[in-house]
Design a protein around this motif. Structure first.
Motif, PDB file in Angstrom:
ATOM      1  N   GLU A  74      40.644 -39.078  33.622  1.00 52.39           N
ATOM      2  CA  GLU A  74      40.922 -39.656  32.544  1.00 52.39           C
ATOM      3  C   GLU A  74      42.315 -40.358  32.397  1.00 52.39           C
ATOM      4  OE1 GLU A  74      40.061 -37.756  28.665  1.00 52.39           O
ATOM      5  OE2 GLU A  74      40.674 -39.629  27.618  1.00 52.39           O
ATOM      6  N   PHE A  75      42.572 -41.620  32.058  1.00 48.92           N
ATOM      7  CA  PHE A  75      43.784 -42.332  31.999  1.00 48.92           C
ATOM      8  C   PHE A  75      44.214 -42.234  30.753  1.00 48.92           C
ATOM      9  CE2 PHE A  75      45.184 -45.024  36.030  1.00 48.92           C
ATOM     10  CZ  PHE A  75      45.376 -43.837  36.491  1.00 48.92           C
ATOM     11  N   ILE A 116      38.932 -47.003  23.061  1.00 46.65           N
ATOM     12  CA  ILE A 116      37.908 -46.769  23.981  1.00 46.65           C
ATOM     13  C   ILE A 116      38.619 -45.797  24.978  1.00 46.65           C
ATOM     14  CG2 ILE A 116      36.664 -47.744  25.823  1.00 46.65           C
ATOM     15  CD1 ILE A 116      36.656 -50.428  24.356  1.00 46.65           C
ATOM     16  N   GLN A 117      38.005 -44.780  25.361  1.00 45.69           N
ATOM     17  CA  GLN A 117      38.304 -43.802  26.617  1.00 45.69           C
ATOM     18  C   GLN A 117      38.270 -44.487  27.789  1.00 45.69           C
ATOM     19  OE1 GLN A 117      35.776 -40.581  27.101  1.00 45.69           O
ATOM     20  NE2 GLN A 117      37.462 -39.239  27.726  1.00 45.69           N
ATOM     21  N   VAL A 118      39.484 -44.172  28.779  1.00 44.57           N
ATOM     22  CA  VAL A 118      39.473 -44.830  30.149  1.00 44.57           C
ATOM     23  C   VAL A 118      39.304 -43.771  31.108  1.00 44.57           C
ATOM     24  CG1 VAL A 118      40.876 -46.197  31.651  1.00 44.57           C
ATOM     25  CG2 VAL A 118      41.045 -46.715  29.223  1.00 44.57           C
ATOM     26  N   LYS A 119      38.401 -44.184  32.127  1.00 44.05           N
ATOM     27  CA  LYS A 119      38.398 -43.066  33.280  1.00 44.05           C
ATOM     28  C   LYS A 119      38.595 -43.962  34.319  1.00 44.05           C
ATOM     29  CE  LYS A 119      35.837 -39.410  31.135  1.00 44.05           C
ATOM     30  NZ  LYS A 119      34.688 -38.688  31.574  1.00 44.05           N
ATOM     31  N   ALA A 120      39.596 -43.268  35.245  1.00 46.05           N
ATOM     32  CA  ALA A 120      40.228 -44.079  36.425  1.00 46.05           C
ATOM     33  C   ALA A 120      39.364 -43.549  37.734  1.00 46.05           C
ATOM     34  CB  ALA A 120      41.527 -43.650  36.618  1.00 46.05           C
ATOM     35  N   ASN A 156      32.079 -46.544  24.344  1.00 46.67           N
ATOM     36  CA  ASN A 156      33.109 -45.479  24.052  1.00 46.67           C
ATOM     37  C   ASN A 156      33.983 -45.225  25.313  1.00 46.67           C
ATOM     38  OD1 ASN A 156      31.883 -44.890  21.287  1.00 46.67           O
ATOM     39  ND2 ASN A 156      30.125 -44.111  22.504  1.00 46.67           N
ATOM     40  N   CYS A 157      33.410 -45.497  26.430  1.00 52.00           N
ATOM     41  CA  CYS A 157      34.234 -45.157  27.560  1.00 52.00           C
ATOM     42  C   CYS A 157      34.051 -46.163  28.550  1.00 52.00           C
ATOM     43  CB  CYS A 157      33.865 -43.822  27.887  1.00 52.00           C
ATOM     44  SG  CYS A 157      34.308 -43.203  29.610  1.00 52.00           S
ATOM     45  N   ILE A 175      30.517 -42.684  31.265  1.00 49.93           N
ATOM     46  CA  ILE A 175      31.066 -44.074  31.485  1.00 49.93           C
ATOM     47  C   ILE A 175      30.010 -45.160  30.754  1.00 49.93           C
ATOM     48  CG2 ILE A 175      31.862 -45.686  32.863  1.00 49.93           C
ATOM     49  CD1 ILE A 175      33.256 -43.323  34.595  1.00 49.93           C
ATOM     50  N   ASP A 176      30.220 -45.982  29.901  1.00 54.44           N
ATOM     51  CA  ASP A 176      29.425 -46.942  29.406  1.00 54.44           C
ATOM     52  C   ASP A 176      29.376 -48.185  30.154  1.00 54.44           C
ATOM     53  OD1 ASP A 176      28.713 -44.910  27.377  1.00 54.44           O
ATOM     54  OD2 ASP A 176      30.653 -45.764  26.322  1.00 54.44           O
ATOM     55  N   ALA A 177      30.590 -48.428  30.638  1.00 54.36           N
ATOM     56  CA  ALA A 177      30.713 -49.923  31.456  1.00 54.36           C
ATOM     57  C   ALA A 177      31.839 -49.861  32.360  1.00 54.36           C
ATOM     58  CB  ALA A 177      31.282 -50.812  30.083  1.00 54.36           C
ATOM     59  N   LEU A 178      31.768 -50.835  33.142  1.00 58.10           N
ATOM     60  CA  LEU A 178      33.055 -50.812  34.172  1.00 58.10           C
ATOM     61  C   LEU A 178      33.724 -51.879  34.276  1.00 58.10           C
ATOM     62  CD1 LEU A 178      30.742 -49.904  37.460  1.00 58.10           C
ATOM     63  CD2 LEU A 178      32.476 -48.396  36.171  1.00 58.10           C
TER      64      LEU A 178
END
Ligand code: ATP
Length: 326
Positions: A54-55, A35-39, A5-6, A97-100
Motif C-alpha cells: 500500500e502506498f 481512493i486507496q493505492v496499491k503499488a 475504492n482501491c 484492487i478494483d482498477a489499474l
C-alpha cells in the motif's frame, strides 16, 4: 455504476524518465479522491507474484526528480498467457484492487487491453516510453528527456568528429519509430537522420553520398534509428567501408544512457498532468483508454487505437533537416 475504492499502479516495459513523476501524481490524486493505492512491483510480474504494497502520500515524496521507476519494471512472459492473467486477476481480487493504472508503452497497453476485456477490469494507461511511438498523443513521458540526453551526447561527439575530420554514425533508440532520431538530428545540427519510416521509398545512405556531405565542413554526423530496417549504425558503417572506403567512418551507439537521468521539466509536467487525468478518467467510468496530450490538451485514446494506428513522423522536418545541412 461501480465505485472504485482501491487502485493498483504499475510500471511496465522499458523504463522512461518521468515515470516516477507519474507514480507520484497518480498516487496523490487517488488519495486526494479518497481512493486507496496499491503499488505493484515489477510490472505485470508483481501482479502475478503478489509483490504489492500500500502506498501513502509520503511514499512518493522526493521522487519527481528521479529517473527510472521506484516500482521497478519488468518484461513478463506469463502475463501473455491466459493462465498468467488468471493468476493476476486472482491477485487483484485478493488485494481488493478494483482498477489499474498502468504506465508503459505499446506492449503494456496491449496486455492491459486483453486483460481488461477478459476480466472486465477498468484500466487506464499512462504513456511512459522514450520512443514516442504511441498513436493519439503528441508526446510520451520520457521522450523529451531522452531527446535532450541524445543532443548533449551528440554535442560532445561533434567536438571529436571535428578534430579528426570524420563521419560519425550515431545510433539512437526508438525501436521502429524515427521520432528520437529525426528530432535529435534537428536539435543537434546533424547532417542527416536515417529513419525506418523512409526506408521503403529510397536508399537513404546512397542519397546522402549522392548529395555529398556538407562540403564546407570537415566532419559529418548522421543520426541512425536503431531499427533493424535501417541496418543500424554498425550496418551502415560496414556498408560505407565496402562501398565508399574514402570516408573515415566511426560508430557511436548511445544505448542505455538514453533512458537514464533526471526527467526534464517538460516530462515532469506531462507526467503530473497525465497522472491526474488517469484518476479523473477512472472516476468518470472510463476504461481501456490511454491518456494522451494533443495541442497541450489532455485527450482519451482507446487502447485499440493507441497501439494499432500508425503514428507518423512529420515529413516537413526531413525537409528542414535537408535544407539546413547544405
Ligand atoms: P517500451 O515501448 O518502453 O519497450 P512496452 O510497454 O512496449 O514498453 P513491452 O516489453 O513490449 O514494453 O511490454 C511490456 C509487457 O506488457 C510485457 O512484458 C508483457 O508482460 C505485456 N505484454 C506485451 N504484449 C502483450 C500481449 N500481447 N499480451 C499480454 N501481455 C502483453
Amino acid at each position: 455504476m461501480y465505485r472504485i475504492n482501491c487502485i493498483g499502479i504499475l510500471t511496465s516495459g522499458g523504463d522512461a524518465p518521468g515515470m516516477n513523476a507519474a507514480i507520484r501524481s497518480v498516487t496523490r490524486t487517488a488519495i486526494f479522491n479518497g481512493i486507496q493505492v496499491k503499488a505493484i512491483y515489477r510490472g505485470y510480474k508483481g501482479l502475478i507474484t503478489g509483490e504489492i504494497k500500500e502506498f501513502h502520500t509520503e511514499d512518493v515524496s522526493n521522487i519527481i526528480q528521479r529517473g527510472g521507476t521506484i516500482l521497478k519494471t519488468a518484461r513478463c512472459k506469463e502475463f501473455m498467457t491466459p493462465e498468467g492473467r488468471q493468476v493476476a486477476f486472482e491477485t487483484m481480487q485478493r488485494e481488493g484492487i478494483d482498477a489499474l493504472v498502468v504506465i508503459g508503452g505499446d506492449g503494456t497497453f496491449t496486455g492491459a487491453h486483453i486483460f481488461g476485456q477478459e476480466y472486465n477490469v477498468p484500466i487506464v494507461g499512462v504513456p511512459g516510453t522514450i520512443d514516442n511511438d504511441l498513436w493519439g498523443t503528441d508526446s510520451t513521458i520520457g521522450y523529451d528527456t531522452a531527446m535532450n540526453t541524445i543532443v548533449e551526447a551528440v554535442d560532445k561527439i561533434r567536438d571529436t568528429a571535428n578534430s579528426h575530420e570524420r563521419l560519425f554514425f550515431v545510433e539512437v533508440m526508438g525501436r521502429d519509430a524515427g521520432f528520437l532520431a529525426l528530432n535529435s538530428a534537428l536539435a543537434s545540427g546533424a547532417e542527416a537522420a536515417i529513419i525506418p519510416e523512409r526506408l521503403t521509398k529510397e536508399d537513404q545512405l546512397e542519397e546522402l553520398i549522392k548529395n555529398g556531405f556538407r562540403k564546407s565542413k570537415n566532419s559529418s554526423i548522421v543520426i541512425v534509428a536503431e531499427s533493424p530496417s535501417t541496418g543500424g549504425a554498425q550496418g551502415l558503417a560496414e556498408r560505407m567501408h565496402r562501398e565508399h572506403p574514402e570516408y573515415d567512418v566511426r560508430v557511436t551507439i548511445l544505448g542505455h544512457l538514453q533512458r537514464g537521468g533526471s526527467p526534464k521539466a517538460y516530462d515532469r509536467i506531462l507526467a503530473s498532468r497525465m497522472g491526474v487525468a488517469a484518476i479523473d478518467a477512472l472516476l468518470d467510468e472510463q476504461r481501456s483508454i490511454m491518456i494522451g496530450i494533443v495541442n497541450d490538451e489532455i485527450v482519451h485514446v482507446p487502447f485499440s487505437k493507441a497501439i494499432k494506428d500508425d503514428k507518423q513522423v512529420n515529413p516537413d522536418k526531413l525537409g528542414v533537416l535537408q535544407i539546413l545541412s547544405i
